[in-house]
Design a protein around this motif. Structure first.
Motif, PDB file in Angstrom:
ATOM      1  N   UNK A 194       0.832  -1.202   0.000  1.00  0.00           N
ATOM      2  CA  UNK A 194       0.000   0.000   0.000  1.00  0.00           C
ATOM      3  C   UNK A 194       0.862   1.246   0.000  1.00  0.00           C
ATOM      4  N   UNK A 195       1.920   1.221   0.799  1.00  0.00           N
ATOM      5  CA  UNK A 195       2.810   2.379   0.853  1.00  0.00           C
ATOM      6  C   UNK A 195       3.488   2.598  -0.494  1.00  0.00           C
ATOM      7  N   UNK A 198       1.118   4.225  -2.814  1.00  0.00           N
ATOM      8  CA  UNK A 198       0.987   5.650  -2.509  1.00  0.00           C
ATOM      9  C   UNK A 198       2.143   6.435  -3.086  1.00  0.00           C
ATOM     10  N   UNK A 199       3.325   5.861  -2.932  1.00  0.00           N
ATOM     11  CA  UNK A 199       4.502   6.550  -3.455  1.00  0.00           C
ATOM     12  C   UNK A 199       4.404   6.686  -4.967  1.00  0.00           C
ATOM     13  N   UNK A 202       2.081   9.416  -5.689  1.00  0.00           N
ATOM     14  CA  UNK A 202       2.727  10.690  -5.384  1.00  0.00           C
ATOM     15  C   UNK A 202       3.715  11.060  -6.472  1.00  0.00           C
ATOM     16  N   UNK A 203       4.475  10.084  -6.903  1.00  0.00           N
ATOM     17  CA  UNK A 203       5.468  10.379  -7.931  1.00  0.00           C
ATOM     18  C   UNK A 203       4.809  10.737  -9.240  1.00  0.00           C
ATOM     19  N   UNK A 208      -2.917  12.020  -2.971  1.00  0.00           N
ATOM     20  CA  UNK A 208      -2.989  10.729  -2.270  1.00  0.00           C
ATOM     21  C   UNK A 208      -4.429  10.355  -1.973  1.00  0.00           C
ATOM     22  N   UNK A 437      13.300   0.101 -13.877  1.00  0.00           N
ATOM     23  CA  UNK A 437      14.231   0.063 -12.740  1.00  0.00           C
ATOM     24  C   UNK A 437      14.727   1.423 -12.331  1.00  0.00           C
ATOM     25  N   UNK A 438      14.726   2.361 -13.257  1.00  0.00           N
ATOM     26  CA  UNK A 438      15.256   3.662 -12.862  1.00  0.00           C
ATOM     27  C   UNK A 438      14.193   4.518 -12.236  1.00  0.00           C
ATOM     28  N   UNK A 440      11.747   4.929  -9.244  1.00  0.00           N
ATOM     29  CA  UNK A 440      11.973   5.732  -8.060  1.00  0.00           C
ATOM     30  C   UNK A 440      12.131   4.833  -6.894  1.00  0.00           C
ATOM     31  N   UNK A 441      12.061   5.429  -5.773  1.00  0.00           N
ATOM     32  CA  UNK A 441      12.157   4.616  -4.579  1.00  0.00           C
ATOM     33  C   UNK A 441      11.123   3.525  -4.620  1.00  0.00           C
ATOM     34  N   UNK A 442      10.031   3.821  -5.259  1.00  0.00           N
ATOM     35  CA  UNK A 442       8.944   2.846  -5.229  1.00  0.00           C
ATOM     36  C   UNK A 442       9.300   1.584  -5.975  1.00  0.00           C
ATOM     37  N   UNK A 445      10.941  -1.611  -4.271  1.00  0.00           N
ATOM     38  CA  UNK A 445      10.287  -1.833  -2.989  1.00  0.00           C
ATOM     39  C   UNK A 445       8.852  -2.242  -3.170  1.00  0.00           C
TER      40      UNK A 445
END
Lengths: 468, 285
Positions: A194-195, A198-199, A202-203, A208, A437-438, A440-442, A445
């Motif tokens: 879920x997080x 959300x990311x 957001x990106x 949200x 792959x490039x 984001x943080x999302x 993860x």
């Protein structure tokens, strides 16, 4: 005293920290000063680095996740297995009558919601809620709430009939309390998924989604907690009441921080506090596991039967611990094997806490202990005790192995699901790490469940365990 | 290399977040930290992703002085609590020593009731005896009063456990621990030591009645008597010890069954029968 940011191989990174923190005085020192500091203040820097590390992140995410999954699964299967016997164990048909339980817990301050009323309907509700919270904890859904409900369920059922339990129940009892204070759903959980979503939103610049379930749970449990406190139903200990109220209020604080000042310092402070609690609790969990083995081992060596190598023979002849008499007799027949297993058990248990400082020996011993637990589960008929102990041992497993395991599980799940009719492969793509792959943080993860096929080592060659 | 705007907060956090172009950093020592965007279950990152990483991965370095003071205070409190917990649990499981002799009560206050633990599993020595619990009953039926023979309740438990991959607590623990509870709270003259003694007696009686009520004895049970038969396990074949395996009995006094001892269903049924008898309804036994 300001804490200097850790200086290291990337001075640019650490320098810009200070100037970027919203509205705060520059935390970082100018480059020259920090350079000088790093030369002269090795210890100070090491300390600062450690401090930063334990406040910036919740360590051991995979280990805490596997502990969470292990204990939730163990208790879930236990409750399912005991479904036909639940009335005799914890309910109205129990020989440990409600009145007896009441009288005992009046004296020892134990907490159990089952002692609020002896109604059968209430008992069934509590049993069902415990089942559901164990399942939710297993899946990692709304973990902060579900871990509390899981703890309440475990404590209530076990304290209701304290004489029905054994060693396995004892371990589950302790870990259920400790898990509440950990951030154990960072990976391998629906919360992580879920997080990540959300990311993603957001990106992508979308607003949200408003979270409804969280506040609803909070609003429902608040009055329950209030009622329980007012009617003195939280047992006789002050810390349990304090803990529950702190958690409930902190949930509100988190929500407010996220809603009104998501980039502010209070939000960071909350994050720091949560990380500190998680890291401290993880240390306590590890200490607890070490204590279990150390105590078991150090008391054993005082016994004559363990000293002369015949101790394993006797439990194999006890009525209550021989579900497979032929197997037990076979194992007990050979004196040499009994001696080897006896001495081996003692050696492994006594040595275990000290092997934590060497990764290789620790891993070898972990394998030995897990095999022993499996043996005990089958031969002595103690499956839940063994499952609980294996789940507890898992806190020491190496991260690389756990990540690999997660990868395997994801692979297996995908293969399984792709075989089901009507489910296309495209579905699996969305929840895996097949995103660019490039991104984001999302990206990696997202797959909470292990992400891409190859094991992610998080930049550490050979993985990085919590100890050594 | 410096992909993020703020450069990340901790070098640790930055390394923990291997993005595609920074995988060559793999060689560096990295903590097993999770990328900020999946930080906690309740983390609700809004705004851009880098700001998210900023907020949730900042750590102490991302705070201003007042907040750092608060965080440092929290660190001390949490650290002290964790140390205290570990120390107390250690003292709780350790043998009696200087500290526990002087401050034993403090340790007990901290640990009981929810952190109680006992890890002397099969230690110092494993149990080397089989303790079986027998029960017999005095039954009043159509043919008058008779005393049944001894029923081995432990054997029934054992039969239920045999062949089971997942034995139930009801078979493995109920009778065994109940009997231990009784023995530990009564002296050799079977006198109770207080509250726990009374509770354990009631418990054992209810267990016995529960087991007895599973079969029909041809009447109502008026009195029961329990005994334990303790027999040592025969020494291993390779050992030259000589140990007698004859059972030693500990016989408890006869107890008159009262309503409190009856399992719930039995009590209801008996109450219903009493009501029926009062209304003159004949029962068929």
């Amino acid at each position: 005293m300001t804490i200097p940011p850790p200086t290291g191989s990337q001075p640019t990174g650490s320098q810009s920290t200070g100037s970027q923190s919203a509205g705060s005085p520059p935390v970082g020192a100018p480059r020259s000063r920090s350079g000088a500091r790093s030369r002269s203040g090795g210890l100070g820097n090491g300390l600062a680095h450690a401090l930063q590390r334990i406040t910036a992140s919740a360590l051991g995410p995979y280990q805490s996740a596997v502990v969470r999954i292990g204990f939730a699964a163990t208790y879930l299967f236990f409750l399912l297995r005991e479904l036909p016997h639940r009335h005799e164990l914890y309910g109205p048909d129990s020989p440990w009558h409600w009145d007896l339980a009441r009288r005992l817990t009046d004296g020892n301050e134990a907490f159990s919601v089952l002692l609020w009323t002896d109604s059968t309907l209430w008992f069934e509700a509590v049993y069902a809620l415990s089942l559901l919270s164990a399942a939710a904890l297993l899946l990692g859904w709304r973990t902060r709430t579900m871990s509390v409900l899981f703890m309440v369920g475990v404590l209530s059922l076990q304290n209701r009939s304290i004489f029905m339990g054994d060693g396995g129940d004892n371990v589950i009892h302790l870990m259920a309390i400790y898990l509440v204070l950990t951030r154990c759903a960072q990976v391998w959980s629906l919360d992580a998924r879920r997080a990540a979503r959300k990311a993603e939103r957001a990106a992508a610049g979308l607003a949200p989604l408003r979270d409804v379930v969280g506040p609803v749970l909070w609003a429902v449990l608040g009055p329950v907690l209030m009622g329980a406190t007012l009617m003195d139903g939280l047992g006789g200990t002050w810390w349990l009441t304090a803990l529950l109220w702190t958690l409930w209020l902190s949930a509100a604080a988190w929500w407010a921080a996220n809603r009104y000042a998501p980039h502010g310092e209070p939000r960071t402070l909350l994050d720091v506090l949560a990380n500190l609690a998680h890291n401290a609790t993880l240390v306590v969990i590890m200490a607890e596991v070490c204590l279990i083995y150390a105590t078991a081992g150090w008391y054993k060596i005082q016994g004559s039967r363990w000293q002369d190598g015949t101790a394993l023979y006797y439990p194999l002849k006890l009525d209550y611990f021989t579900p497979w008499p032929a197997l037990s007799d076979f194992l007990a027949a050979n004196g040499l094997m009994v001696m080897v297993l006896t001495y081996g058990t003692v050696a492994v248990q006594v040595a275990f806490p000290f092997t934590l400082f060497n990764r290789r020996i620790k891993n070898v011993l972990l394998v030995a202990m897990i095999c022993e637990h499996v043996g005990i589960a089958v031969v002595l008929g103690l499956p839940f005790f063994s499952m609980a102990m294996i789940a507890a041992d898992a806190v020491f497993l190496p991260t690389a192995f756990l990540v690999w395991l997660g990868g395997r599980a994801t692979l297996g799940r995908r293969r399984l699901l792709s075989r089901l009719p009507g489910r296309s492969r495209a579905d699996d793509g969305t929840d895996g790490a097949d995103g660019p792959p490039e991104s984001r943080g999302a990206g990696p993860a997202k797959g909470g469940h292990g992400g891409p096929e190859e094991p992610r080592l998080h930049g550490g060659g050979g993985g990085h365990t919590l100890v050594g | 290399m410096d992909s993020d705007h703020d450069g990340g907060v901790a070098e640790g956090k930055k390394e923990a977040w291997p993005q595609a172009r920074s995988r060559q950093e793999a060689g560096q020592d990295a903590p097993a930290a999770i990328p900020a965007s999946v930080q906690g279950p309740a983390a609700e990152p809004s705004g851009t992703e880098t700001e998210t990483e900023t907020v949730t991965g900042r750590g102490m370095a991302g705070l201003s002085l007042p907040y750092q003071v608060v965080a440092a205070l929290a660190l001390s409190v949490i650290g002290l609590l964790a140390c205290a917990q570990v120390a107390m649990v250690f003292l709780h499981v350790s043998p009696s020593n200087t500290l526990t002799k002087q401050h034993g009560e403090a340790v007990d206050d901290w640990v009981y009731p929810e952190f109680e633990q006992n890890w002397k599993l099969f230690a110092p020595n494993p149990l080397q005896q089989n303790i079986a619990v027998h029960v017999r009953a005095e039954v009043v039926g159509a043919e008058g009063r008779r005393t049944t023979g001894w029923t081995n309740l432990t054997h029934e438990d054992g039969t239920a456990i045999r062949g089971s991959l997942f034995p139930s607590h009801v078979h493995q623990n109920e009778l065994r621990r109940g009997w231990d509870f009784y023995v530990n709270s009564h002296d050799s003259e079977n006198r109770s030591n207080g509250l726990r003694g009374d509770l354990s007696e009631r418990y054992i009686r209810r267990i016995a009645m529960l087991r007895l009520s599973e079969r029909d004895h041809g009447g109502t049970i008026e009195r029961i008597q329990l005994r334990s038969a303790t027999s040592s396990i025969a020494p291993p074949p390779w050992s030259d010890e000589k140990i007698s395996t004859r059972p030693a009995y500990r016989v408890l006094p006869w107890w008159t069954v009262d309503e409190d001892d009856l399992p719930a269903r039995e009590a209801e049924r008996d109450a219903a029968q009493d009501r029926d008898a009062a209304h003159g309804v004949e029962e068929n036994r």
